[in-house]
Design an enzyme around this catalytic site. Structure first.
Site, PDB file in Angstrom:
ATOM      1  N   LYS A  22      30.689   4.093 -64.244  1.00  0.00           N
ATOM      2  CA  LYS A  22      29.779   5.191 -63.872  1.00  0.00           C
ATOM      3  C   LYS A  22      29.806   5.400 -62.365  1.00  0.00           C
ATOM      4  O   LYS A  22      29.951   6.530 -61.887  1.00  0.00           O
ATOM      5  CB  LYS A  22      28.357   4.844 -64.308  1.00  0.00           C
ATOM      6  CG  LYS A  22      27.270   5.763 -63.749  1.00  0.00           C
ATOM      7  CD  LYS A  22      25.869   5.391 -64.206  1.00  0.00           C
ATOM      8  CE  LYS A  22      25.250   4.339 -63.361  1.00  0.00           C
ATOM      9  NZ  LYS A  22      24.745   4.803 -62.059  1.00  0.00           N
ATOM     10  N   ASN A  23      29.732   4.319 -61.597  1.00  0.00           N
ATOM     11  CA  ASN A  23      29.583   4.450 -60.137  1.00  0.00           C
ATOM     12  C   ASN A  23      30.886   4.757 -59.438  1.00  0.00           C
ATOM     13  O   ASN A  23      30.914   4.918 -58.224  1.00  0.00           O
ATOM     14  CB  ASN A  23      28.914   3.196 -59.561  1.00  0.00           C
ATOM     15  CG  ASN A  23      27.482   3.070 -60.043  1.00  0.00           C
ATOM     16  OD1 ASN A  23      26.941   4.017 -60.620  1.00  0.00           O
ATOM     17  ND2 ASN A  23      26.889   1.922 -59.837  1.00  0.00           N
ATOM     18  N   CYS A 116      13.508   6.687 -56.779  1.00  0.00           N
ATOM     19  CA  CYS A 116      13.727   6.402 -58.206  1.00  0.00           C
ATOM     20  C   CYS A 116      12.989   5.112 -58.528  1.00  0.00           C
ATOM     21  O   CYS A 116      12.215   4.593 -57.738  1.00  0.00           O
ATOM     22  CB  CYS A 116      15.213   6.281 -58.489  1.00  0.00           C
ATOM     23  SG  CYS A 116      15.895   4.746 -57.870  1.00  0.00           S
ATOM     24  N   ARG A 121      14.649   5.869 -51.950  1.00  0.00           N
ATOM     25  CA  ARG A 121      16.108   5.913 -51.849  1.00  0.00           C
ATOM     26  C   ARG A 121      16.461   6.850 -50.687  1.00  0.00           C
ATOM     27  O   ARG A 121      16.808   8.004 -50.876  1.00  0.00           O
ATOM     28  CB  ARG A 121      16.735   6.386 -53.152  1.00  0.00           C
ATOM     29  CG  ARG A 121      16.455   5.497 -54.345  1.00  0.00           C
ATOM     30  CD  ARG A 121      17.124   4.145 -54.302  1.00  0.00           C
ATOM     31  NE  ARG A 121      18.570   4.187 -54.439  1.00  0.00           N
ATOM     32  CZ  ARG A 121      19.195   4.237 -55.609  1.00  0.00           C
ATOM     33  NH1 ARG A 121      18.509   4.327 -56.714  1.00  0.00           N
ATOM     34  NH2 ARG A 121      20.516   4.252 -55.667  1.00  0.00           N
ATOM     35  N   ASP A 124      19.148   8.839 -45.005  1.00  0.00           N
ATOM     36  CA  ASP A 124      19.325   9.027 -43.552  1.00  0.00           C
ATOM     37  C   ASP A 124      20.751   8.696 -43.097  1.00  0.00           C
ATOM     38  O   ASP A 124      21.306   9.376 -42.230  1.00  0.00           O
ATOM     39  CB  ASP A 124      18.303   8.189 -42.781  1.00  0.00           C
ATOM     40  CG  ASP A 124      18.364   6.707 -43.169  1.00  0.00           C
ATOM     41  OD1 ASP A 124      18.392   6.397 -44.381  1.00  0.00           O
ATOM     42  OD2 ASP A 124      18.422   5.854 -42.264  1.00  0.00           O
ATOM     43  N   ASP A 307      23.112  -4.646 -59.067  1.00  0.00           N
ATOM     44  CA  ASP A 307      23.000  -4.042 -60.399  1.00  0.00           C
ATOM     45  C   ASP A 307      23.073  -5.077 -61.511  1.00  0.00           C
ATOM     46  O   ASP A 307      22.700  -4.784 -62.646  1.00  0.00           O
ATOM     47  CB  ASP A 307      24.108  -3.004 -60.607  1.00  0.00           C
ATOM     48  CG  ASP A 307      23.940  -1.827 -59.663  1.00  0.00           C
ATOM     49  OD1 ASP A 307      24.889  -1.053 -59.514  1.00  0.00           O
ATOM     50  OD2 ASP A 307      22.853  -1.695 -59.070  1.00  0.00           O
ATOM     51  N   ARG A 399      21.837   6.282 -69.418  1.00  0.00           N
ATOM     52  CA  ARG A 399      22.467   6.754 -68.166  1.00  0.00           C
ATOM     53  C   ARG A 399      23.751   5.983 -67.877  1.00  0.00           C
ATOM     54  O   ARG A 399      24.662   6.500 -67.243  1.00  0.00           O
ATOM     55  CB  ARG A 399      21.492   6.573 -66.997  1.00  0.00           C
ATOM     56  CG  ARG A 399      20.316   7.532 -66.989  1.00  0.00           C
ATOM     57  CD  ARG A 399      19.503   7.382 -65.719  1.00  0.00           C
ATOM     58  NE  ARG A 399      20.387   7.311 -64.583  1.00  0.00           N
ATOM     59  CZ  ARG A 399      20.194   6.483 -63.546  1.00  0.00           C
ATOM     60  NH1 ARG A 399      19.158   5.670 -63.521  1.00  0.00           N
ATOM     61  NH2 ARG A 399      21.048   6.472 -62.537  1.00  0.00           N
TER      62      ARG A 399
HETATM   63  C1  EPZ Z   1      24.985   2.804 -55.321  1.00  0.00           C
HETATM   64  O1  EPZ Z   1      23.743   3.395 -54.994  1.00  0.00           O
HETATM   65  C2  EPZ Z   1      24.987   2.651 -56.829  1.00  0.00           C
HETATM   66  N1  EPZ Z   1      24.863   3.978 -57.450  1.00  0.00           N
HETATM   67  C3  EPZ Z   1      23.812   1.770 -57.258  1.00  0.00           C
HETATM   68  O2  EPZ Z   1      23.910   1.578 -58.666  1.00  0.00           O
HETATM   69  C4  EPZ Z   1      23.942   0.414 -56.571  1.00  0.00           C
HETATM   70  O3  EPZ Z   1      22.813  -0.373 -56.896  1.00  0.00           O
HETATM   71  C5  EPZ Z   1      24.020   0.609 -55.047  1.00  0.00           C
HETATM   72  O4  EPZ Z   1      25.094   1.495 -54.726  1.00  0.00           O
HETATM   73  C6  EPZ Z   1      24.233  -0.705 -54.316  1.00  0.00           C
HETATM   74  O5  EPZ Z   1      25.422  -1.282 -54.743  1.00  0.00           O
HETATM   75  C7  EPZ Z   1      25.952   4.758 -57.526  1.00  0.00           C
HETATM   76  O6  EPZ Z   1      27.019   4.415 -57.056  1.00  0.00           O
HETATM   77  C8  EPZ Z   1      25.769   6.085 -58.226  1.00  0.00           C
HETATM   78  P1  EPZ Z   1      23.326   2.231 -51.239  1.00  0.00           P
HETATM   79  P2  EPZ Z   1      23.484   3.935 -53.487  1.00  0.00           P
HETATM   80  O7  EPZ Z   1      23.346   3.467 -50.448  1.00  0.00           O
HETATM   81  O8  EPZ Z   1      24.736   4.475 -52.919  1.00  0.00           O
HETATM   82  C9  EPZ Z   1      19.678   1.801 -48.269  1.00  0.00           C
HETATM   83  C10 EPZ Z   1      23.189   1.608 -60.897  1.00  0.00           C
HETATM   84  O9  EPZ Z   1      22.381   0.875 -61.478  1.00  0.00           O
HETATM   85  N2  EPZ Z   1      20.050   3.121 -47.756  1.00  0.00           N
HETATM   86  O10 EPZ Z   1      24.488   1.292 -51.155  1.00  0.00           O
HETATM   87  O11 EPZ Z   1      22.302   4.832 -53.532  1.00  0.00           O
HETATM   88  C11 EPZ Z   1      19.127   1.874 -49.691  1.00  0.00           C
HETATM   89  O12 EPZ Z   1      17.754   2.195 -49.696  1.00  0.00           O
HETATM   90  C12 EPZ Z   1      22.866   2.116 -59.512  1.00  0.00           C
HETATM   91  O13 EPZ Z   1      24.300   1.940 -61.360  1.00  0.00           O
HETATM   92  C13 EPZ Z   1      19.407   3.627 -46.619  1.00  0.00           C
HETATM   93  O14 EPZ Z   1      18.525   2.993 -46.056  1.00  0.00           O
HETATM   94  O15 EPZ Z   1      23.088   2.590 -52.774  1.00  0.00           O
HETATM   95  C14 EPZ Z   1      19.400   0.483 -50.214  1.00  0.00           C
HETATM   96  O16 EPZ Z   1      18.360  -0.363 -49.789  1.00  0.00           O
HETATM   97  C15 EPZ Z   1      21.476   1.717 -59.050  1.00  0.00           C
HETATM   98  N3  EPZ Z   1      19.761   4.852 -46.168  1.00  0.00           N
HETATM   99  C16 EPZ Z   1      20.702   0.073 -49.493  1.00  0.00           C
HETATM  100  O17 EPZ Z   1      20.852   0.981 -48.395  1.00  0.00           O
HETATM  101  C17 EPZ Z   1      20.745   5.593 -46.762  1.00  0.00           C
HETATM  102  O18 EPZ Z   1      21.049   6.714 -46.279  1.00  0.00           O
HETATM  103  C18 EPZ Z   1      21.957   0.168 -50.348  1.00  0.00           C
HETATM  104  O19 EPZ Z   1      21.953   1.460 -50.907  1.00  0.00           O
HETATM  105  C19 EPZ Z   1      21.382   5.070 -47.901  1.00  0.00           C
HETATM  106  C20 EPZ Z   1      21.031   3.828 -48.377  1.00  0.00           C
END
Ligand code: EPZ
Length: 420
Positions: A22-23, A116, A121, A124, A307, A399
């Site tokens: 999915k990701n 979510c 989420r 920035d 995850d 999902r």
């Molecule tokens: C991806 O989400 C995955 N989703 C998530 O999988 C996964 O948990 C996550 O990466 C971490 O591996 C998809 O790929 C569709 P991040 P993403 O940006 O990209 C913070 C599932 O269950 N952050 O790596 O949204 C954020 O809050 C899903 O399949 C900022 O602060 O995750 C988090 O604490 C859930 N500012 C950390 O970084 C930003 O602009 C990591 O988030 C972006 C992120």
């Protein structure tokens, strides 16, 4: 509201092919917008998040067809750059369209993706990366209006403060439309990023470095559609392996590269499972209750994947021995704990830490999924528990898991969906 009914305690045996990731497929579907013409994606999983993404592509003007496991996307008639709020709300990861629309059309408009079940989420880092690439982004009344500044020098160095998966992907996609060399430092190193790089290369993009923390893109040249096979879903694989472990069975999963989930395999081995791996497949056997694993700290790849945290916790909660979990990636990713407690789990939470004291087999209960992986974790717990477990909130699970009950039944589980 339909729910799964599970009679626990059936050991799982057999072989399963893991569906596409999915990701990985979500950013790759967005990348199809980068070029006119028809791309073909094989091993595209049939998930509600994928269906939502295909709806967005159609709304933007693409022709989208699904034939079995293959999806074709023709982006020739891409005619609009705005994603309506109701589609954004359906799936927050639609923010990935920002970079692709900016690269192809020079503009993009979408509503702020909400938080979510895992907590806030923020995006920035996405916006900072796109601004560093010369995009002008206005944030007003919950909407994001982005456009490429005329004459802006596209292409430069981007430094991500956190190795955000989504921000790395958005920057890669936007940089494909930026003449000159763009370097993303502090990039996420997940296997799904490498899969995106491989697809972009198949489209003719000049991208190197994915899998490491510095990714370089030389953009500006026209791209062409591509045919590509999406990688296997490592979190789905971890889910089925934990299901076999908690039921003391033996399964083989194929269509998955073992080196994409080494941290999970190491924990399962420490918990007492026997593992055998070859390229493209993993065999797991377990013949005793799972032991505790000293500690599981979630971290960016190649660390333990956030995850898989709930899923492994559900398996260990019914074992014997203690495990300390520390969830470092998201602020609210223990919502499955209360549901596991209803099944007899002994779990103490303090901030980011959760101490799981394996109290022996759990007992069945009526529980509710609160998010995608938390829901899968409840199914894993029910498979290993004594008696009957009912898992509701199936929309979360759909999902990210294709044919979940059917696959588990084929491995010997007693699970059925009870319609509302
Ligand atoms: C991806 O989400 C995955 N989703 C998530 O999988 C996964 O948990 C996550 O990466 C971490 O591996 C998809 O790929 C569709 P991040 P993403 O940006 O990209 C913070 C599932 O269950 N952050 O790596 O949204 C954020 O809050 C899903 O399949 C900022 O602060 O995750 C988090 O604490 C859930 N500012 C950390 O970084 C930003 O602009 C990591 O988030 C972006 C992120």
């Amino acid at each position: 509201m339909s729910y799964y009914e599970i009679q626990g305690g059936r050991p799982l045996f057999g072989r399963l092919s893991i569906h596409g990731a999915k990701n990985s497929v979500l950013p790759i579907l967005a990348a199809c917008l980068l070029a006119p013409g028809q791309s073909v994606l094989h091993n595209c999983p049939d998930l509600s998040d994928v269906a939502a993404t295909l709806d967005i592509l159609r709304l933007l003007g693409c022709r989208v067809e699904r034939e079995g496991g293959a999806v074709t996307v023709d982006a020739s008639a891409l005619g609009r750059a705005d994603i309506p709020e109701h589609l954004m709300r359906e799936m927050r990861s639609s923010v990935i369209f920002l970079g692709a629309l900016l690269a192809r059309l020079g503009e993009a408009e979408l509503s702020y993706p909400g938080g979510c079940e895992l907590g806030p989420r923020p995006i920035d880092l996405h916006l900072a990366a796109l601004r560093a690439l010369g995009a002008e982004i206005l944030e007003e009344q919950g909407a994001l209006r982005c456009r490429r500044r005329n004459g802006a020098p596209w292409g430069r160095e981007i430094c991500l403060a956190i190795p955000s998966v989504g921000a790395t992907e958005n920057a890669m996609l936007a940089a494909c439309g930026c003449p000159g060399l763009t370097t993303i430092l502090g990039a996420a190193r997940e296997p799904e990023i490498v899969d995106l790089q491989n697809f972009l290369r198949a489209m003719g993009a000049k991208v190197t470095g994915a899998g490491g923390s510095a990714i370089s893109i030389t953009g500006g040249a026209p791209l062409h559609p591509a045919e590509y096979r999406v990688m296997g879903d490592r979190i789905a694989a971890a889910t089925y392996l934990c299901s076999a472990a908690v039921t003391e069975g033996e399964i083989e999963v194929d269509g998955i590269e073992p080196d994409t989930l080494t941290a999970v395999l190491a924990c399962l081995e420490e918990a007492g499972c026997t593992l055998h791996t070859d390229p493209g497949r993993i065999v797991l056997a377990c013949s005793a209750p799972l032991r505790g694993v000293r500690q599981v700290r979630t971290a960016p790849y190649p660390g333990f994947p956030t995850d898989a945290q709930a899923i492994l916790m559900a398996a260990l909660a019914g074992g014997e021995g203690a495990t300390l979990f520390v969830e470092n990636m998201f602020d609210s990713r223990y919502r499955h704990v209360d549901e596991l407690r209803r099944m007899g789990a002994d779990i103490q939470v303090a901030g980011r830490a959760a101490m799981v004291s394996g109290a022996g087999r759990l007992h069945g209960a009526a529980v509710r999924a609160t998010d995608l992986r938390g829901g899968a974790a409840l199914v894993v717990a029910g498979l290993g528990a004594e008696g009957t477990t009912q898992v509701s909130g199936l929309g979360h699970i759909r999902r990210g898991y294709e044919r979940f009950p059917q696959n588990l039944r084929a491995l010997g589980a007693e699970i059925r969906e009870i319609p509302a």
